[in-house]
Design an enzyme around this catalytic site. Structure first.
Site, PDB file in Angstrom:
ATOM      1  CB  SER A   1      31.519  47.584 -25.727  1.00 60.57           C
ATOM      2  OG  SER A   1      31.584  48.888 -25.241  1.00 60.57           O
TER       3      SER A   1
HETATM    4  N1  SAH Z   1      29.735  49.811 -20.008  1.00 57.39           N
HETATM    5  C1  SAH Z   1      28.460  50.194 -20.507  1.00 57.39           C
HETATM    6  C2  SAH Z   1      28.605  50.902 -21.826  1.00 57.39           C
HETATM    7  C3  SAH Z   1      28.106  52.261 -21.728  1.00 57.39           C
HETATM    8  S1  SAH Z   1      28.359  53.289 -23.123  1.00 57.39           S
HETATM    9  C4  SAH Z   1      27.508  49.023 -20.594  1.00 57.39           C
HETATM   10  O1  SAH Z   1      27.888  47.882 -20.313  1.00 57.39           O
HETATM   11  O2  SAH Z   1      26.355  49.255 -20.920  1.00 57.39           O
HETATM   12  C5  SAH Z   1      29.284  54.582 -22.382  1.00 57.39           C
HETATM   13  C6  SAH Z   1      28.582  55.333 -21.294  1.00 57.39           C
HETATM   14  O3  SAH Z   1      29.475  56.332 -20.827  1.00 57.39           O
HETATM   15  C7  SAH Z   1      27.311  56.061 -21.726  1.00 57.39           C
HETATM   16  O4  SAH Z   1      26.242  55.612 -20.970  1.00 57.39           O
HETATM   17  C8  SAH Z   1      27.637  57.524 -21.453  1.00 57.39           C
HETATM   18  O5  SAH Z   1      26.529  58.279 -21.019  1.00 57.39           O
HETATM   19  C9  SAH Z   1      28.689  57.417 -20.376  1.00 57.39           C
HETATM   20  N2  SAH Z   1      29.536  58.592 -20.183  1.00 57.39           N
HETATM   21  C10 SAH Z   1      30.095  59.415 -21.113  1.00 57.39           C
HETATM   22  N3  SAH Z   1      30.783  60.395 -20.507  1.00 57.39           N
HETATM   23  C11 SAH Z   1      30.655  60.192 -19.162  1.00 57.39           C
HETATM   24  C12 SAH Z   1      31.111  60.878 -18.000  1.00 57.39           C
HETATM   25  N4  SAH Z   1      31.855  62.001 -18.070  1.00 57.39           N
HETATM   26  N5  SAH Z   1      30.781  60.392 -16.784  1.00 57.39           N
HETATM   27  C13 SAH Z   1      30.017  59.272 -16.659  1.00 57.39           C
HETATM   28  N6  SAH Z   1      29.537  58.604 -17.724  1.00 57.39           N
HETATM   29  C14 SAH Z   1      29.854  59.046 -18.957  1.00 57.39           C
END
Ligand code: SAH
Length: 291
Positions: free
Chosen positions: A122
């Site tokens: 993000s």
């Molecule tokens: N905070 C992260 C952003 C990741 S984007 C950073 O700093 O990089 C959101 C993430 O949520 C993705 O990697 C996606 O695979 C994960 N996600 C989506 N649904 C999920 C779930 N049910 N459990 C764990 N992760 C999940």
């Protein structure tokens, strides 16, 4: 019309070498220099690119990188993120180490970036807004909250590349971070191992490969829960695992079907839940199961 006849005699082409060599050098040199400039613009662009890279790519974690991060921090401050701990976390965490080398130039811009498998890291301003909201949770005055660690025991759903987990670790007593995509879980582990060498006093993050929709019961309840992916509703498990005085923040689909809103849920000391909204956002979808 014939080419260049000043003496009335027809010229033979190509000219004999001695005629070329005897041409006045003062006339030839500027012509040759200007033709080099015109015909090889790529040399010029290459120099510009080199200069641009020299100025903007963070080099390691030295002064360059710190200065670039401090510029980002100033931008965050002017966007309304004023919590000193949050700003310090951004200043200390090398975002360029979490993105692909091809994107390193953009690492300190206020932009979301791809991290592979269709997921994104993000924008710093959105992450900063969420962290600041967590840092002003109602339970901050509770006796077990360590000074300088306002997030207490923190659960992150969606580790992604691990950048936000690294920021959280500077503000929490402990961070547990769950990711459902195995490749990203492994990538985050590598990234966090790398930054451990650069960020002093960095608290370890417990990375879990699993479905974050069910939270993480073994260490519940949590003082803070933050989700980086948004679904149609908040999973009941998250609400159940939120400690009294705790705060949860997550994107959630607007019930009128008009995109996502950032939703804040506080568990008040009497155990009841209080929901508030903190503006429109756009996050990747929350999905169930693991891959
Ligand atoms: N905070 C992260 C952003 C990741 S984007 C950073 O700093 O990089 C959101 C993430 O949520 C993705 O990697 C996606 O695979 C994960 N996600 C989506 N649904 C999920 C779930 N049910 N459990 C764990 N992760 C999940």
């Amino acid at each position: 019309m014939s080419q260049g006849q000043s003496d009335g005699k027809p010229r033979r082409f190509p000219l004999p070498l001695d005629k070329v060599a005897s041409a006045p050098s003062a006339r030839l040199k500027p012509a040759a220099a200007s033709s080099r400039e015109v015909l090889r613009p790529q040399a010029h662009l290459h120099q510009i690119e080199q200069e641009r890279r020299r100025q903007s790519i963070p080099q390691g974690v030295g002064l360059d990188s710190m200065q670039i991060r401090l510029r980002m921090v100033e931008r965050l401050r002017s966007d309304g993120i004023t919590h000193p701990g949050v700003l310090e976390a951004f200043a200390r965490t090398p975002r360029h180490l979490f993105v692909d080398t091809a994107l390193v130039n953009q690492a300190y811009e206020d932009t979301s970036l791809p991290i592979g498998l269709g997921q994104t890291i993000s924008k710093p301003s959105v992450v900063g807004t969420m962290l600041q909201l967590l840092c002003s949770r109602p339970g901050l005055t509770m006796p077990h909250v360590q000074p300088g660690r306002p997030l207490g025991l923190c659960l992150e759903v969606g580790t992604g590349c691990g950048y936000q987990a690294a920021l959280l670790s500077l503000l929490a007593r402990q961070v547990i971070s769950i990711e459902r995509l195995r490749d990203l879980h492994i990538k985050a582990r590598g990234n966090l191992d790398q930054i451990r060498q650069h960020v002093p006093a960095w608290q370890d993050v417990r990375l879990v490969y699993g479905d974050g929709m069910v939270g993480h019961p073994p260490q519940a309840p949590y003082d803070t829960i933050i989700a980086a992916a948004g679904g149609a509703a908040l999973p009941q498990a998250w609400l159940d695992q939120l400690a009294p005085g705790g705060r949860l923040i997550a994107p959630m689909e607007d019930e009128r079907g008009q995109g996502q809103v950032l939703t804040v849920v506080d568990r008040l000391p009497d155990g009841s839940l209080q929901h508030t909204r903190a503006g429109a956002v756009l996050f990747v979808p929350l999905k169930s199961g693991i891959t």
